[in-house]
Design a protein around this motif. Structure first.
Motif, PDB file in Angstrom:
ATOM      1  N   SER A 125       0.818  -1.369  -0.069  1.00 27.64           N
ATOM      2  CA  SER A 125       0.065   0.004   0.176  1.00 27.64           C
ATOM      3  C   SER A 125       0.796   1.309  -0.068  1.00 27.64           C
ATOM      4  O   SER A 125       2.088   1.213   0.290  1.00 27.64           O
ATOM      5  CB  SER A 125      -0.933   0.054   1.208  1.00 27.64           C
ATOM      6  OG  SER A 125      -0.296   0.273   2.500  1.00 27.64           O
ATOM      7  N   ARG A 126       0.332   2.362  -0.520  1.00 27.12           N
ATOM      8  CA  ARG A 126       0.679   3.795  -0.236  1.00 27.12           C
ATOM      9  C   ARG A 126       0.240   3.983   0.762  1.00 27.12           C
ATOM     10  O   ARG A 126      -0.962   4.996   0.892  1.00 27.12           O
ATOM     11  CB  ARG A 126       0.530   4.602  -1.523  1.00 27.12           C
ATOM     12  CG  ARG A 126       1.424   4.142  -3.052  1.00 27.12           C
ATOM     13  CD  ARG A 126       2.738   4.440  -2.636  1.00 27.12           C
ATOM     14  NE  ARG A 126       2.818   5.694  -2.534  1.00 27.12           N
ATOM     15  CZ  ARG A 126       2.705   6.921  -3.515  1.00 27.12           C
ATOM     16  NH1 ARG A 126       2.479   6.406  -4.515  1.00 27.12           N
ATOM     17  NH2 ARG A 126       2.928   8.009  -2.904  1.00 27.12           N
ATOM     18  N   LYS A 127       0.791   4.121   2.027  1.00 22.69           N
ATOM     19  CA  LYS A 127       0.137   4.604   3.443  1.00 22.69           C
ATOM     20  C   LYS A 127      -0.097   5.774   3.603  1.00 22.69           C
ATOM     21  O   LYS A 127      -1.236   6.145   4.213  1.00 22.69           O
ATOM     22  CB  LYS A 127       1.326   3.929   4.148  1.00 22.69           C
ATOM     23  CG  LYS A 127       0.924   4.178   5.795  1.00 22.69           C
ATOM     24  CD  LYS A 127       1.887   3.673   6.760  1.00 22.69           C
ATOM     25  CE  LYS A 127       1.619   3.774   8.238  1.00 22.69           C
ATOM     26  NZ  LYS A 127       2.484   3.014   9.098  1.00 22.69           N
ATOM     27  N   GLU A 128       0.603   6.807   2.982  1.00 22.44           N
ATOM     28  CA  GLU A 128       0.266   8.162   3.012  1.00 22.44           C
ATOM     29  C   GLU A 128      -0.976   8.630   2.234  1.00 22.44           C
ATOM     30  O   GLU A 128      -1.844   9.322   2.785  1.00 22.44           O
ATOM     31  CB  GLU A 128       1.484   8.985   2.764  1.00 22.44           C
ATOM     32  CG  GLU A 128       1.951   9.315   1.347  1.00 22.44           C
ATOM     33  CD  GLU A 128       2.390   8.071   0.588  1.00 22.44           C
ATOM     34  OE1 GLU A 128       2.962   8.163  -0.678  1.00 22.44           O
ATOM     35  OE2 GLU A 128       2.471   7.086   1.192  1.00 22.44           O
ATOM     36  N   LEU A 129      -1.106   8.058   1.412  1.00 17.14           N
ATOM     37  CA  LEU A 129      -2.442   8.230   0.593  1.00 17.14           C
ATOM     38  C   LEU A 129      -3.817   7.663   1.401  1.00 17.14           C
ATOM     39  O   LEU A 129      -4.550   8.391   1.329  1.00 17.14           O
ATOM     40  CB  LEU A 129      -2.492   7.759  -1.064  1.00 17.14           C
ATOM     41  CG  LEU A 129      -1.261   8.366  -1.712  1.00 17.14           C
ATOM     42  CD1 LEU A 129      -1.097   7.592  -2.785  1.00 17.14           C
ATOM     43  CD2 LEU A 129      -1.488   9.672  -2.041  1.00 17.14           C
ATOM     44  N   LEU A 130      -3.488   6.286   1.602  1.00 16.23           N
ATOM     45  CA  LEU A 130      -4.625   5.847   2.525  1.00 16.23           C
ATOM     46  C   LEU A 130      -5.053   6.577   3.691  1.00 16.23           C
ATOM     47  O   LEU A 130      -6.022   6.808   4.192  1.00 16.23           O
ATOM     48  CB  LEU A 130      -4.245   4.492   2.759  1.00 16.23           C
ATOM     49  CG  LEU A 130      -4.322   3.440   1.508  1.00 16.23           C
ATOM     50  CD1 LEU A 130      -4.036   1.941   2.150  1.00 16.23           C
ATOM     51  CD2 LEU A 130      -5.576   3.565   0.787  1.00 16.23           C
ATOM     52  N   PRO A 152     -10.683   6.863  -4.493  1.00 15.82           N
ATOM     53  CA  PRO A 152     -11.207   8.046  -5.411  1.00 15.82           C
ATOM     54  C   PRO A 152     -10.985   7.717  -6.918  1.00 15.82           C
ATOM     55  O   PRO A 152      -9.962   6.722  -7.109  1.00 15.82           O
ATOM     56  CB  PRO A 152     -10.105   9.092  -5.027  1.00 15.82           C
ATOM     57  CG  PRO A 152      -9.700   9.044  -3.473  1.00 15.82           C
ATOM     58  CD  PRO A 152      -9.571   7.413  -3.437  1.00 15.82           C
ATOM     59  N   GLN A 153     -11.826   8.397  -7.531  1.00 18.79           N
ATOM     60  CA  GLN A 153     -11.923   7.912  -9.009  1.00 18.79           C
ATOM     61  C   GLN A 153     -10.622   7.843  -9.756  1.00 18.79           C
ATOM     62  O   GLN A 153     -10.437   6.836 -10.788  1.00 18.79           O
ATOM     63  CB  GLN A 153     -12.842   8.819  -9.781  1.00 18.79           C
ATOM     64  CG  GLN A 153     -13.696   8.233 -10.911  1.00 18.79           C
ATOM     65  CD  GLN A 153     -14.783   8.637 -11.437  1.00 18.79           C
ATOM     66  OE1 GLN A 153     -15.134   9.991 -10.956  1.00 18.79           O
ATOM     67  NE2 GLN A 153     -15.603   8.115 -12.277  1.00 18.79           N
ATOM     68  N   ASP A 154      -9.586   8.970  -9.701  1.00 19.19           N
ATOM     69  CA  ASP A 154      -8.526   8.762 -10.429  1.00 19.19           C
ATOM     70  C   ASP A 154      -7.394   8.019  -9.834  1.00 19.19           C
ATOM     71  O   ASP A 154      -5.903   8.148 -10.061  1.00 19.19           O
ATOM     72  CB  ASP A 154      -8.015  10.243 -10.519  1.00 19.19           C
ATOM     73  CG  ASP A 154      -7.791  10.909  -9.322  1.00 19.19           C
ATOM     74  OD1 ASP A 154      -8.272  10.212  -8.171  1.00 19.19           O
ATOM     75  OD2 ASP A 154      -7.283  12.097  -9.208  1.00 19.19           O
ATOM     76  N   HIS A 155      -7.468   6.999  -8.798  1.00 24.06           N
ATOM     77  CA  HIS A 155      -6.720   6.028  -8.248  1.00 24.06           C
ATOM     78  C   HIS A 155      -7.241   4.584  -8.361  1.00 24.06           C
ATOM     79  O   HIS A 155      -8.336   4.514  -8.912  1.00 24.06           O
ATOM     80  CB  HIS A 155      -6.416   6.495  -6.767  1.00 24.06           C
ATOM     81  CG  HIS A 155      -5.747   7.518  -6.506  1.00 24.06           C
ATOM     82  ND1 HIS A 155      -6.413   9.048  -6.490  1.00 24.06           N
ATOM     83  CD2 HIS A 155      -4.445   8.075  -6.251  1.00 24.06           C
ATOM     84  CE1 HIS A 155      -5.546   9.935  -6.244  1.00 24.06           C
ATOM     85  NE2 HIS A 155      -4.394   9.348  -6.211  1.00 24.06           N
ATOM     86  N   ALA A 156      -6.267   3.610  -8.150  1.00 20.05           N
ATOM     87  CA  ALA A 156      -6.771   2.369  -8.396  1.00 20.05           C
ATOM     88  C   ALA A 156      -6.224   1.391  -7.381  1.00 20.05           C
ATOM     89  O   ALA A 156      -5.202   1.580  -6.683  1.00 20.05           O
ATOM     90  CB  ALA A 156      -6.453   1.924  -9.651  1.00 20.05           C
ATOM     91  N   VAL A 157      -6.815   0.115  -7.248  1.00 18.73           N
ATOM     92  CA  VAL A 157      -6.362  -1.097  -6.595  1.00 18.73           C
ATOM     93  C   VAL A 157      -5.810  -1.889  -7.699  1.00 18.73           C
ATOM     94  O   VAL A 157      -6.394  -2.070  -8.731  1.00 18.73           O
ATOM     95  CB  VAL A 157      -7.242  -1.949  -5.653  1.00 18.73           C
ATOM     96  CG1 VAL A 157      -6.745  -3.214  -5.274  1.00 18.73           C
ATOM     97  CG2 VAL A 157      -7.947  -0.964  -4.661  1.00 18.73           C
ATOM     98  N   TYR A 231      -3.018   0.212  -3.408  1.00 19.83           N
ATOM     99  CA  TYR A 231      -3.214  -0.746  -2.817  1.00 19.83           C
ATOM    100  C   TYR A 231      -3.231  -2.043  -3.694  1.00 19.83           C
ATOM    101  O   TYR A 231      -3.872  -1.947  -4.568  1.00 19.83           O
ATOM    102  CB  TYR A 231      -4.490  -0.952  -2.013  1.00 19.83           C
ATOM    103  CG  TYR A 231      -4.601  -2.066  -1.083  1.00 19.83           C
ATOM    104  CD1 TYR A 231      -3.940  -2.315   0.121  1.00 19.83           C
ATOM    105  CD2 TYR A 231      -5.586  -2.802  -1.335  1.00 19.83           C
ATOM    106  CE1 TYR A 231      -4.089  -3.454   0.835  1.00 19.83           C
ATOM    107  CE2 TYR A 231      -5.914  -4.092  -0.383  1.00 19.83           C
ATOM    108  CZ  TYR A 231      -5.288  -4.207   0.691  1.00 19.83           C
ATOM    109  OH  TYR A 231      -5.355  -5.281   1.382  1.00 19.83           O
ATOM    110  N   VAL A 232      -2.553  -2.988  -2.978  1.00 15.69           N
ATOM    111  CA  VAL A 232      -2.592  -4.377  -3.929  1.00 15.69           C
ATOM    112  C   VAL A 232      -2.835  -5.370  -2.581  1.00 15.69           C
ATOM    113  O   VAL A 232      -1.780  -5.326  -1.632  1.00 15.69           O
ATOM    114  CB  VAL A 232      -1.254  -4.757  -4.487  1.00 15.69           C
ATOM    115  CG1 VAL A 232      -1.148  -5.980  -5.243  1.00 15.69           C
ATOM    116  CG2 VAL A 232      -0.777  -3.435  -5.366  1.00 15.69           C
TER     117      VAL A 232
END
Length: 383
Positions: A125-130, A152-157, A231-232
């Motif tokens: 994960s990108r901890k700071e974004l979450l 958010p729509q411009d981000h993804a798993v 996130y993965v």
């Protein structure tokens, strides 16, 4: 001065794969000045799927994936180690094993490699974004579907779901749903496999579109360079990306989502260091292999040079967790409960061909029960 002994090894082509072996080889030569060890590398896919038969005449030291052990045993390719190492050393290595890593290199009670790298599917994960969006990590697979909707729509798993990694994820979910008991007499439980494949199809509706072509390194490179993937849930972890300065963005790792009905976590990966049965300098090769696997080396020079150790002493070390932003402490539970794949002769060929069959079925949205039936038909033909 005694004659120079030259050993040649084959690693896999990633800094995690070859840098710690080159570093430990240099250190080993300092205390064994008549021994020189050189390393080549092969691709990650070749490491996981391809037979090692063609490597035996060229290489003394071979890094292997534990599911290949049965085939190697049947073909007499590797040196048996338990009679060549003191019982005290073997006992220590078993007690210091990260999860089932040590036992995974036994076949028919013969130890054919020592674990030097431990891995399982974990979450990234990108901890700071979450944190920015105040999102907690999903703990179960069911929670994943709610989690997708909060991104958010411009981000993804994303999931790495190229053929090889789809196979590992498929086996993971089957193991989670059955406590690891879904293969018997070279046949997968058709109901379990079909249900899992249906679930994977449902997940695809929410994932980054490149998921079906990516492997873990490609996903992590993308996470490390851009802010798109946050996130993965399932991928083989790499401590490199959790180290400051390796990539532009820091990637944090944690336990993967599970099925709370069973304790099984995810599929076991990692690397064993084996010795060719054709090695002409077996004593020196065994000495080096034991040196790489021992706690002191794993905790120190191995991890410091980009390695992902297989020794519990290294995983508990405060300095290593600080270096890797708690990669080890945050994924140890997954390692301890990892599922070990079958290891009998023919499994690796089934794994390679089955992965392609499974991937094709997912791409072409074939009926899940039909795909699993074809997998079982393939499985029965490979002995």
């Amino acid at each position: 001065m005694s004659a120079i002994i030259r050993l040649k090894g084959i690693a896999w082509d990633h800094p995690r794969g070859y840098e710690p072996l080159r570093a430990t080889s240099r250190a080993f030569t300092e205390t064994h000045p008549n021994v020189r060890i050189e390393w080549d590398a092969r691709t990650l896919k070749e490491f996981g799927d391809m037979p090692i038969t063609d490597l035996m005449d060229t290489y003394d030291l071979i890094t292997i994936d534990h599911p290949y052990i049965g085939q190697a045993y049947a073909d007499g390719l590797l040196l048996s180690l338990q009679e060549r190492l003191p019982k005290t050393v073997l006992k220590a290595l078993e007690e210091q094993s990260v999860g089932p890593s040590f036992r995974s290199y036994f076949y028919n009670e013969e130890l054919l490699a020592l674990p030097i790298d431990a891995a399982a599917l974990v979450a990234a994960s990108r901890k700071e974004l979450l944190s920015k969006w105040q999102l907690g990590l999903p703990q179960t697979r069911k929670e994943l579907f709610d989690f997708y909707k909060k991104i958010p729509q411009d981000h993804a798993v994303a999931w790495p779901l190229c053929a090889t990694d789809l196979w590992c994820t498929f086996l993971t979910l089957c193991a989670q749903d059955t406590g690891g008991h879904f293969i018997k007499n070279r046949e997968m439980d058709e109901k379990v496999g079909s249900r899992v494949l249906d679930e994977l199809k449902h997940h695809l509706d929410f994932l980054h579109p490149k998921s079906l072509t990516w492997n873990p390194i490609q996903v992590l490179n993308h996470m490390g360079a851009r802010d798109e993937i946050v996130y993965v849930p399932f991928l083989f972890g790499y401590t490199n990306y959790s180290r400051m300065g390796y990539a532009q963005n820091l990637v944090h790792f944690s336990d993967s989502p599970t099925n709370p009905k069973h304790s099984v976590s995810t599929i076991l990966g990692g690397v064993g260091l084996a010795i060719s049965s054709k090695c002409k300098h077996a004593d020196e090769a065994v000495a080096y292999t034991e040196y790489v696997a021992r706690a002191e080396t794993q905790k120190g020079i191995f991890t410091a040079n980009g390695g992902q150790p297989a020794n519990l002493v290294a995983w508990h070390a405060q300095g290593n967790n600080k270096l890797c932003n708690n990669f080890f402490v945050n994924t140890l539970k997954t390692m301890e409960n990892a599922y070990v794949r079958p290891q009998h002769k023919g499994w690796n060929l089934f794994q390679e061909e089955g992965a392609d069959l499974l991937h094709k079925g997912l791409l072409e949205t074939m009926d899940s029960s039909k795909v699993v039936k074809e997998l079982n038909q393939l499985y029965q033909t490979l002995h």
